[in-house]
Design a protein around this motif. Sequence first.
Motif, PDB file in Angstrom:
ATOM      1  N   PHE A  92       0.839  -1.205   0.000  1.00  0.00           N
ATOM      2  CA  PHE A  92       0.000   0.000   0.000  1.00  0.00           C
ATOM      3  C   PHE A  92       0.870   1.250   0.000  1.00  0.00           C
ATOM      4  O   PHE A  92       0.621   2.189  -0.751  1.00  0.00           O
ATOM      5  CB  PHE A  92      -0.932  -0.015   1.224  1.00  0.00           C
ATOM      6  CG  PHE A  92      -2.169  -0.833   0.976  1.00  0.00           C
ATOM      7  CD1 PHE A  92      -3.333  -0.238   0.493  1.00  0.00           C
ATOM      8  CD2 PHE A  92      -2.171  -2.207   1.189  1.00  0.00           C
ATOM      9  CE1 PHE A  92      -4.470  -1.002   0.242  1.00  0.00           C
ATOM     10  CE2 PHE A  92      -3.298  -2.968   0.944  1.00  0.00           C
ATOM     11  CZ  PHE A  92      -4.457  -2.371   0.472  1.00  0.00           C
ATOM     12  N   PHE A  93       1.887   1.228   0.838  1.00  0.00           N
ATOM     13  CA  PHE A  93       2.782   2.372   0.930  1.00  0.00           C
ATOM     14  C   PHE A  93       3.367   2.705  -0.440  1.00  0.00           C
ATOM     15  O   PHE A  93       3.341   3.841  -0.905  1.00  0.00           O
ATOM     16  CB  PHE A  93       3.899   2.059   1.936  1.00  0.00           C
ATOM     17  CG  PHE A  93       4.912   3.135   2.090  1.00  0.00           C
ATOM     18  CD1 PHE A  93       4.682   4.218   2.917  1.00  0.00           C
ATOM     19  CD2 PHE A  93       6.125   3.079   1.403  1.00  0.00           C
ATOM     20  CE1 PHE A  93       5.623   5.223   3.069  1.00  0.00           C
ATOM     21  CE2 PHE A  93       7.060   4.080   1.537  1.00  0.00           C
ATOM     22  CZ  PHE A  93       6.816   5.153   2.373  1.00  0.00           C
ATOM     23  N   ARG A  94       3.875   1.667  -1.078  1.00  0.00           N
ATOM     24  CA  ARG A  94       4.516   1.902  -2.378  1.00  0.00           C
ATOM     25  C   ARG A  94       3.502   2.308  -3.439  1.00  0.00           C
ATOM     26  O   ARG A  94       3.801   3.106  -4.329  1.00  0.00           O
ATOM     27  CB  ARG A  94       5.290   0.664  -2.813  1.00  0.00           C
ATOM     28  CG  ARG A  94       6.573   0.466  -2.023  1.00  0.00           C
ATOM     29  CD  ARG A  94       7.389  -0.683  -2.574  1.00  0.00           C
ATOM     30  NE  ARG A  94       8.561  -0.934  -1.748  1.00  0.00           N
ATOM     31  CZ  ARG A  94       9.714  -0.287  -1.846  1.00  0.00           C
ATOM     32  NH1 ARG A  94       9.850   0.666  -2.762  1.00  0.00           N
ATOM     33  NH2 ARG A  94      10.716  -0.578  -1.056  1.00  0.00           N
ATOM     34  N   THR A  95       2.315   1.740  -3.347  1.00  0.00           N
ATOM     35  CA  THR A  95       1.295   2.098  -4.333  1.00  0.00           C
ATOM     36  C   THR A  95       0.977   3.590  -4.224  1.00  0.00           C
ATOM     37  O   THR A  95       0.922   4.302  -5.241  1.00  0.00           O
ATOM     38  CB  THR A  95       0.027   1.251  -4.116  1.00  0.00           C
ATOM     39  OG1 THR A  95       0.383  -0.121  -4.208  1.00  0.00           O
ATOM     40  CG2 THR A  95      -1.024   1.578  -5.159  1.00  0.00           C
ATOM     41  N   PHE A  96       0.790   4.072  -2.996  1.00  0.00           N
ATOM     42  CA  PHE A  96       0.500   5.504  -2.845  1.00  0.00           C
ATOM     43  C   PHE A  96       1.700   6.347  -3.292  1.00  0.00           C
ATOM     44  O   PHE A  96       1.540   7.406  -3.886  1.00  0.00           O
ATOM     45  CB  PHE A  96       0.131   5.820  -1.388  1.00  0.00           C
ATOM     46  CG  PHE A  96      -1.132   5.126  -0.951  1.00  0.00           C
ATOM     47  CD1 PHE A  96      -2.274   5.177  -1.748  1.00  0.00           C
ATOM     48  CD2 PHE A  96      -1.179   4.392   0.225  1.00  0.00           C
ATOM     49  CE1 PHE A  96      -3.450   4.521  -1.367  1.00  0.00           C
ATOM     50  CE2 PHE A  96      -2.347   3.744   0.611  1.00  0.00           C
ATOM     51  CZ  PHE A  96      -3.483   3.793  -0.186  1.00  0.00           C
ATOM     52  N   LEU A  97       2.875   5.812  -3.029  1.00  0.00           N
ATOM     53  CA  LEU A  97       4.083   6.518  -3.451  1.00  0.00           C
ATOM     54  C   LEU A  97       4.133   6.642  -4.980  1.00  0.00           C
ATOM     55  O   LEU A  97       4.524   7.677  -5.516  1.00  0.00           O
ATOM     56  CB  LEU A  97       5.307   5.760  -2.931  1.00  0.00           C
ATOM     57  CG  LEU A  97       6.610   6.512  -2.781  1.00  0.00           C
ATOM     58  CD1 LEU A  97       6.420   7.755  -1.928  1.00  0.00           C
ATOM     59  CD2 LEU A  97       7.658   5.610  -2.112  1.00  0.00           C
ATOM     60  N   THR A  98       3.711   5.588  -5.662  1.00  0.00           N
ATOM     61  CA  THR A  98       3.737   5.642  -7.133  1.00  0.00           C
ATOM     62  C   THR A  98       2.836   6.761  -7.635  1.00  0.00           C
ATOM     63  O   THR A  98       3.164   7.439  -8.611  1.00  0.00           O
ATOM     64  CB  THR A  98       3.276   4.313  -7.775  1.00  0.00           C
ATOM     65  OG1 THR A  98       1.905   4.098  -7.476  1.00  0.00           O
ATOM     66  CG2 THR A  98       4.126   3.138  -7.364  1.00  0.00           C
ATOM     67  N   LEU A  99       1.704   6.974  -6.958  1.00  0.00           N
ATOM     68  CA  LEU A  99       0.775   8.016  -7.410  1.00  0.00           C
ATOM     69  C   LEU A  99       1.368   9.404  -7.183  1.00  0.00           C
ATOM     70  O   LEU A  99       1.272  10.289  -8.034  1.00  0.00           O
ATOM     71  CB  LEU A  99      -0.553   7.888  -6.649  1.00  0.00           C
ATOM     72  CG  LEU A  99      -1.234   6.514  -6.768  1.00  0.00           C
ATOM     73  CD1 LEU A  99      -2.530   6.482  -5.988  1.00  0.00           C
ATOM     74  CD2 LEU A  99      -1.486   6.155  -8.232  1.00  0.00           C
ATOM     75  N   ILE A 100       2.034   9.539  -6.024  1.00  0.00           N
ATOM     76  CA  ILE A 100       2.673  10.820  -5.719  1.00  0.00           C
ATOM     77  C   ILE A 100       3.753  11.130  -6.749  1.00  0.00           C
ATOM     78  O   ILE A 100       3.857  12.242  -7.262  1.00  0.00           O
ATOM     79  CB  ILE A 100       3.266  10.768  -4.293  1.00  0.00           C
ATOM     80  CG1 ILE A 100       2.127  10.759  -3.283  1.00  0.00           C
ATOM     81  CG2 ILE A 100       4.213  11.933  -4.043  1.00  0.00           C
ATOM     82  CD1 ILE A 100       2.552  10.454  -1.866  1.00  0.00           C
ATOM     83  N   ILE A 101       4.543  10.109  -7.056  1.00  0.00           N
ATOM     84  CA  ILE A 101       5.623  10.313  -8.027  1.00  0.00           C
ATOM     85  C   ILE A 101       5.048  10.613  -9.410  1.00  0.00           C
ATOM     86  O   ILE A 101       5.585  11.437 -10.159  1.00  0.00           O
ATOM     87  CB  ILE A 101       6.569   9.096  -8.028  1.00  0.00           C
ATOM     88  CG1 ILE A 101       7.272   9.004  -6.661  1.00  0.00           C
ATOM     89  CG2 ILE A 101       7.597   9.202  -9.145  1.00  0.00           C
ATOM     90  CD1 ILE A 101       8.094   7.768  -6.456  1.00  0.00           C
ATOM     91  N   ALA A 102       3.914   9.975  -9.726  1.00  0.00           N
ATOM     92  CA  ALA A 102       3.255  10.293 -11.003  1.00  0.00           C
ATOM     93  C   ALA A 102       2.900  11.773 -11.027  1.00  0.00           C
ATOM     94  O   ALA A 102       3.074  12.452 -12.049  1.00  0.00           O
ATOM     95  CB  ALA A 102       2.009   9.434 -11.168  1.00  0.00           C
TER      96      ALA A 102
END
Lengths: 867, 359
Positions: free
Chosen positions: A182-192
Motif C-alpha cells: 500500500f505504501f509503495r502504491t501511494f508513493l507511485t501516485l505521488i511520483i506520477a
Amino acid sequence: MNYPIWQLDFFGGGLLIAVIAVFHVYISHFAVGGGLFLVLTEIKGYRENDPAILAYVRKHTKFFLLLTMVAGGLSGVGIWFTIALLNPAATSMLIHTFVFAWAIEWVFFLIEIIALFIYHYSFGRMERKKHLLIGWIYFGAAWLSLFIINGIIDFMLTPGSWIENGNFWSGFFNPTFWPALFFRTFLTLIIAGLFGFLTSTWIREQELRSTMVRYCARWLLIPFALLLGSAYWYKTALPAELQTLIFQRMPEMKPFISGFTLFSPVLVFGGLLLAIRMPGKISRPIAGTMLIIGLLYMGCFEFIREGGRRPYIIRDYMYSTSLLKKDVPQVQERGVLQLAKWVQHREITDDNRLEVGREIFNILCLSCHSVGGPLNEIKGLTANFSPDGLDAMISGMHIFHPYMPPFAGTAVERTALAHYIANGLNNKPTMDKENPALKEKFVDIPEFDPDKDEYVLLAWSRFGMQFLFDAQPNQFLTPPKNALHAQLIKRGETPEIVSEDVTLSYIIEEKFPSPRIDKSPDQTNRDHSNTLTGSLSPAEGGFVAEGISITPYSTTGDFDPYQVVTVEARDTDGTLLAATKVVVPVSTELGCRSCHGGDWRVDNRAGISSTTAENILEVHDRLSDTDLLAKASAGQSVQCQNCHSEPLIQAEGKPQHLTLSASLHGFHANFLRERGAESCNFCHPSSAHGATRSFRGIHQDIGLECTNCHGSLEDHALSLLKAEQVKGKKGAQRLMNNLQPQEVTTITEIEPRTPWVNQPDCLNCHVDFEAPDSESAFNTWTENLAGLFRNRTDESGQLFCSACHSSPHSLYPAKNPYGEELDNIQPLQYQQEPLPMGSNRNCAICHTVEMEDEMHHPNMLREFRNF
Amino acid sequence: MDAATLIPTPDTIPVSWGWFQALLLLTFLLHILVMNIMLGTAFIALVSHLKNNRTSNSLTREIAKKLPFAIAFAVNFGVAPLLFAQVLYGHFLYTSSVLMATFWLSIIGLLMIAYYAAYVYKYKHDQLPSGRIFLIGLTVSLLLIIGFFFSNNMTLMLHPESWSRYLEQPGGLLLNLADPTLLPRYLHFMLSAIAIGGLSIAIFSSYKHSRGQQDAQLGIESGCKWFAYSTMVNIAVGFWFYFSLPKGMLAHSTPQGIFFIILLIAGLGLSILAIIRALSCRVLAVTHLTLTAVVLMVFMRDLVRRAYLKPWFTPQDLEVVPVYAPFILFLLSFIAGLALIGWMLKLAFEANANEEAQP
C-alpha cells in the motif's frame, strides 16, 4: 565466503547499488503510478472533450516511454547485475528461492513493454475504449510487477516465519508485505504527480497549464494522507525488536528518518504552491525542485528500509557479508581463512599480515565499508583506533552497534584485520605500548641508626596504583587526589604507636613544585618556592594526609609517575624525631586513546588530550543519548560521578544509573573479552611495557597477574554488574548479556560486589598467613571497608598491614621500573634489605630485641619465602 | 591451486533441473533471435549509411523506426534466459561475472547509451544526415562491445581453472582473452547477427512486397545478400570455432559427442541450403531453414557448455527441494500473458490496418 569479492575501494560499501537503486526505484515507481496517470488523464480528456488535454497526454506518454522503458527498464536489469556482483550469495539465494516469482515478474515486464508500445504508437489511432483498455493493461502489469518485487524486497527485511518453515509463501507474503504494498502504491501516485508537474509546467497555453498543474497537484496531495497512514502501518508491522533498532538504536538512521519527516510537509507545501496560478518561468523550476525533493524523499525511505536490515542482507538469515547466521559460530572457531573459498593466504605470518588483513577486509567489511569512498568510509570511522584498540572494538562491535555483525573469524584473524585497517590504512603505529625508555631515578635512602634512633617512621601511599584523568578542560573521570598514611613507632621492647604530641609533615620532590593540574606541563609554575608541602593529621591509629594533588609532570617536562615524598615527624618543640621517604604514585598513562583517538599529551607517553576526552563524551552521547560534549564545550561541569555513583569518593550519582566502576568495566569488558590480564592493561597503567608499569610488587615479581586477584575482566565486570542488577538497575543486564564467566561456570556463581568495598582478600590465598595453595583470589570479597587491606591492621590491632607490606600493587619487595630502591626505601632504611618490615626475624627494628611470639600475624617468624 | 576448491556451492532448486533447462533453451532462442535482429539490422544500417546509396535511406529509415523495439525486446528476452542460467549455473556465472565485474557492470551503462542513441537516431534520422551515422555508429559499436563482454563471461564461466587469476587481480578487470575459442565464438555470434539481421530485412520487405509495395523487392534482395554472404563467412568461422574447442572434450564415442556431430552436420547442411535459397531470394524457405538451424545451434551451444563443465558440475547434481505451486503459477501467468499479448497485438494490427484503410 563462497564467492570472490569484487575488490572496490572508493565504490565499496554498496555505493554502486545505492546509486543505481535509488535512481531505478524512483523511475520504476513512476512507471507504475504514471501508467494510471496516463489512463485517467486520457479519460479526463475524453470526458471534457478537450483535445488539448489529449495532446498533453500523448506528449507525456512519449516522455514516459522514453524514461521508464529505457532508463527504468535498463536500471532494473542494472540492479540485478549489481547485486549479483556485490553479493552473489544473496542474489543466488533470492534467485533460487523466488525463481518463479521473478519469472512471473518477467512476464509482466513483457506485457508492460508491449502494452506501452501499443498505447504510445496507437494513440489517436485506436478506438478510444480499446486504447484505454491497453492503458489499463499496462498499469495492471506494472502494478503486478511492483506486487512481486515488493514481496521479495520485504522478505529481505522481514522474512517472518520463513526463517523457521522455509515456505515460499511465508517468505513472499511476509509480515510487511501488505503495508509496504500500500505504501509503495501511494508513493507511485505521488511520483506520477511529481513527474506530471515536470511536463505540465511546460504546457504553453496558460489556462491549460494551470488546469493540468492543479490536476497533478491532486495526484500528489490526495495520496499523501494515505501514504502517511500506510507508513505508520508499515512501521507497526515491523517486529518490535526491529522498530526499536531502526528508530532508537541506530543513530545512523536519524538523518534519513528526519529527512523523510521533513520532506513530507515540504512536498505538501510544494504541491499547494504549484496549485497557484503562476508563469511557467516560476513553476518550472519549482517542479524540477519538487522532483528532486521527491527523489530525496524516496531515497530516505529506501535507506531506512535497507538500513533497517543491517547487519543482514536477509534479516536473521544472511549477513551483508554473505555469511549465513547459522554458519558464524563455525567460522569463528575454524577461521575465515580456512573456510572462505577465495583467499590467497590460509595462514598469517609477520610478512603477509597486511595482505591477509586486506583479504579479510574484503570478505567481512567491504560489503558495507568503502575505502576512501562516500559510503561508511572505513578510514574515517576507525581513525581514532590503534591496531590493538581496533582489535578490541571489532571483537565487541555487534554488542552496542546493532547494525554491525559479530566478527566472523578467529582472534588472530581479527588482529590481522585491525592491523590492516589501523596500520595499513590509517598509519597508526603497530604497538600501543611502545616500551618507552624510562629515566632511571635514584633516591638517597634516609639514615637509620639502630643503636641510637628512638623512632621508626613508616609511611605509605593509600594506593599503589593511582591514576589521574588529566584532560583539559574536561577532567571528568578521576579527581586528582592522593592520600598519604604514616605511623610513628617509638622503639623499645614493647614498642608504642605514637599519635600524640608529634606533628608529621611531608614535602614533595622539588621538581614537582606546582601540583595544580589545570596547567599543562609547559605552563607549570616554575617557582621553586612553591614546593608542595603539608601535614598529616592524626587519624585512628596513625596519621593521614588526604587530597594531595599531584601530577606526574616535572618542571623539566619529564613524565615521572613515582614522586618521592619526604615525611618527617617532629615533637612539639620541632625537634626531628624521625624521617623517611616514600613513593606517592600517580600516572596519567590511561589507554583511552587506543580507541578514543588523540595523542599523548606529554612526552609521547602519557596524558589525556582533549581530543581523547571529547571523543569519550561523543561516544557516550551517541550510545546513551546524552549531550555531555555540548555541555562540556559550553563550559559546564561534566563529571562521571554526577550520574554514576562512586563509593571511593562518596559520590552518590543518580539512583538508576550504574556505579562508575560497573559501567566502565561492564561496557569495556564487552570489547576486551577473553584476553586475560592483557585486558586490564588496555586502560590501566599496569602494563609491563608501558611508561608506568604500576603493578610492581612481589606478586608481579613471582609472575602473578591482575586476574589472579581480581578475576578476568569479564568476571570482574560481572561481579560489579550483578550487584547493580540485584538493586534492580536496568542498565546492568544489557552489559551482562554478552559476558561469559571465566573462573566459574555460570553467572549465578558470581558473587556480586560493591566497588571499592568488596575487594579480593589477601587471606583468600594466604589462608592463615601461610603460603598459598590457590592462585586465585576471585569471588570471595572483603565484607566491608574495614576488611580492605589498606584499612586492616595486624592481630594486635596496632599496626596497619601496609605499614610493613606497603601499598597494594607495590608490596615489598617491589621492583619499581624507575629504580630498584624506589619502592623499598623504608625496608632499606631500617633493615638494609627490601623485604617487608620485620622479615627474616628483624623484630629488633622496632622491638630492639629478638622476639619469639608471632603477635602481628601467624607464620611471620621465619625467613622470607620469595627472595 | 585446485580449481575445484574455488567453485562456490550452489543453492537448491525448487523443481527438476529439466524444467529450467527447457525454459533456458526456449527463452535463449527468443533472445538470440531478437538480439540478432537488433544488432544485425543496426550494423546493416550503419554500413548502408557508409555506402551512402539512395536505397539505404528508405532501408535505414525502416531500421531506425524499429531498432528501439528490437532493443527493448532483446533486453526483455535476455532477462529470462539469464534468470534460468543463474538457476542452473549461477555458481559459475556469478563467479565469472565478479572476475570481470567492471566490464560486466559497464554493460548497463553502455546499453543505456546505445538505447538512447537508437532513439535519437530514430527521431532524427531525416533531420541529421551526417549525425545519424555517428548515432548508429555509436549504437553498433556499443552493442558490439557488449557482445564481446557477453562472450567473455559466457566462456570465462566455463573455465574454473583460470579463475585463480582473481587472487592476484581482485579488481574485477579480468577477461577471458587467453581462451582460443573466445574470438571465433564472438565472431560466430556477431556474423550470425548480421545474417539474421539481413534475413529480417528480407522478411519485412517480403511482407511489404506482398502488400503491394513494389520497391520492397530491393529490400528482399539486399537482405538475402546480407544473409547469404555473412553466413558463408560464418561457416568458415564456425569451423574455426569448432577446431578451437578443446580436443576430446566432445569425444565422438560418447552419446553427447555423437549428438553434437549430428547437430553440427545438420546445422551445416541447413545453413548451406539456406545460403543457396537466399541467393535466389526465397525468403520463406530461408526463414524455415534458418530457424531450424538456429534451434540446432542453441542445442549445440548448450552441449558445449555442459561438456566444458562436466569435470566440475552437471545440472543434474543440483539438489531439488520441491516447491511446485509457484512454478504452476508461472506457467499459468506465462500462458495467460502470451494470450493477452496476442490479443493486444491483434488490436494494434487492427488499428493499424484501419488507419491504412482510411488515409
